[in-house]
Design a protein around this motif. Structure first.
Motif, PDB file in Angstrom:
ATOM      1  N   GLY A  51     -14.995  45.822  85.482  1.00 51.73           N
ATOM      2  CA  GLY A  51     -15.941  46.482  84.595  1.00 51.73           C
ATOM      3  C   GLY A  51     -15.486  47.801  84.019  1.00 51.73           C
ATOM      4  O   GLY A  51     -16.283  48.511  83.393  1.00 51.73           O
ATOM      5  N   PHE A  52     -14.220  48.172  84.201  1.00 52.03           N
ATOM      6  CA  PHE A  52     -13.697  49.413  83.642  1.00 52.03           C
ATOM      7  C   PHE A  52     -13.256  49.198  82.198  1.00 52.03           C
ATOM      8  O   PHE A  52     -12.840  48.095  81.817  1.00 52.03           O
ATOM      9  N   ARG A  53     -13.309  50.263  81.420  1.00 51.73           N
ATOM     10  CA  ARG A  53     -12.800  50.225  80.050  1.00 51.73           C
ATOM     11  C   ARG A  53     -11.711  51.290  79.891  1.00 51.73           C
ATOM     12  O   ARG A  53     -11.774  52.365  80.495  1.00 51.73           O
ATOM     13  N   ARG A 105     -15.660  53.764  84.262  1.00 54.15           N
ATOM     14  CA  ARG A 105     -16.764  52.826  84.474  1.00 54.15           C
ATOM     15  C   ARG A 105     -18.014  53.611  84.831  1.00 54.15           C
ATOM     16  O   ARG A 105     -17.952  54.592  85.581  1.00 54.15           O
TER      17      ARG A 105
END
Length: 309
Positions: A132-134, A306
């Motif tokens: 879920g990290f960008r 995140r």
């Protein structure tokens, strides 16, 4: 075999050695020793809630995590978790277990935005994105061969500038702290940092076991430190630049280049054979200096973020 995650035990030498070995294998371009591992966890500011976690398989440390709350940032609710697994021990679940433990601890401390550095390699980036990290900004690791490479010649300081070392400030390092505080504010970062506590800086930075005061060069103007290049050494053959910066009033005079060149020449004379440094990809002035010195990019990291909760 089952992987477990637990806290590093700083009083246990094998833990510090295992943590340091894992970091060196995963990040060969960053300096780490058992002493620096213990120092970091035992001298961190209490408000940082700094923790060092290890992933252990059959009694062997195969992964590490460093977690902290950005207590020295003017924006609350931010934290970091940097996770590294030994390259020869991947795909055992260590990274996922470390990350889950880190997120649970930091969320309980009020962290809402979590930052993590991730090596710019397909497997590493895919792992972060699955969690879920960008991606946000990026940074380079650079290496210089001090043994076989050719450094630009040393130049004497211009009129009104004197070169000293950090060792010259052993009795009163406050002027070095003031310069560090001024230059750190302008470092590219996702999390703004403000050095305001001199006593904390003394414990965390000035007394750091990797800091080499003899090889840290400071350019002095009118009796005050104006620029510096902070040297870390590992007690062997590896040298690293922890920080290079110039006070705003003295920029554009080549003082950072002067200080770093001087430090590297003295490091080579002292027997160090490899030099490492890092730059944010947008820090063009410092990248230009390092390329002029002969550094070559050896790896890249990407900063991921995140939202928690």
């Amino acid at each position: 075999m089952t992987v477990i995650v637990r806290d590093l035990r700083p009083e246990v030498r094998a833990d510090a050695e295992g943590f340091s070995t894992t970091r060196r294998l995963a990040l060969p371009f960053m300096l780490s020793t058992p002493e620096s591992v213990v120092h970091t966890v035992t001298h961190a500011h209490p408000d940082a809630h700094f923790g060092q976690l290890v992933a252990e398989e059959d009694g062997e440390i195969i992964g590490t995590a460093q977690i902290s709350v950005a207590h020295d940032s003017p924006e609350p609710g931010q934290g970091s978790a940097n996770i590294y697994v030994r390259p020869d021990r991947v795909h055992r679940g260590a990274g996922s277990l470390l990350l889950r433990t880190a997120e649970e601890r930091l969320a309980a401390l009020g962290v809402r935005k979590l930052f993590a550095w991730v090596l710019d390699e397909p497997d590493n980036r895919a792992f972060a994105e699955r969690k879920g990290f960008r991606a946000s900004r990026s940074a380079y690791f650079l290496r210089l061969d001090l043994a076989a490479g050719t450094l630009p010649p040393r130049q004497g300081p211009p009129p009104g500038v004197e070169l000293r070392t950090a060792a010259d400030y052993a009795d009163d390092p406050r002027p070095v702290f003031e310069l560090d505080a001024m230059t750190s504010v302008d470092e590219p970062s996702d999390i703004a940092v403000e050095f305001t506590d001199y006593e904390v800086w003394l414990e965390e930075h000035w007394k750091h076991p990797l800091l080499d005061r003899e090889l840290t060069t400071i350019a002095v103007v009118d009796g005050r430190p104006a620029a510096f290049s902070v040297a870390y050494t590992d007690g062997g053959t590896r040298y690293g630049t922890a920080m290079t910066g110039t006070a705003r009033a003295h920029r554009g005079r080549g003082l950072a280049k002067l200080a770093k060149t001087d430090s590297l020449h003295r490091a080579r004379a002292a027997g160090y054979t490899e030099a490492f440094t890092g730059n944010d990809t947008g820090n063009d002035p410092m990248i230009a200096i390092n390329q002029w010195l002969g550094y070559e990019i050896c790896a890249k990291e990407v900063r991921y973020v995140r939202e928690l909760g």
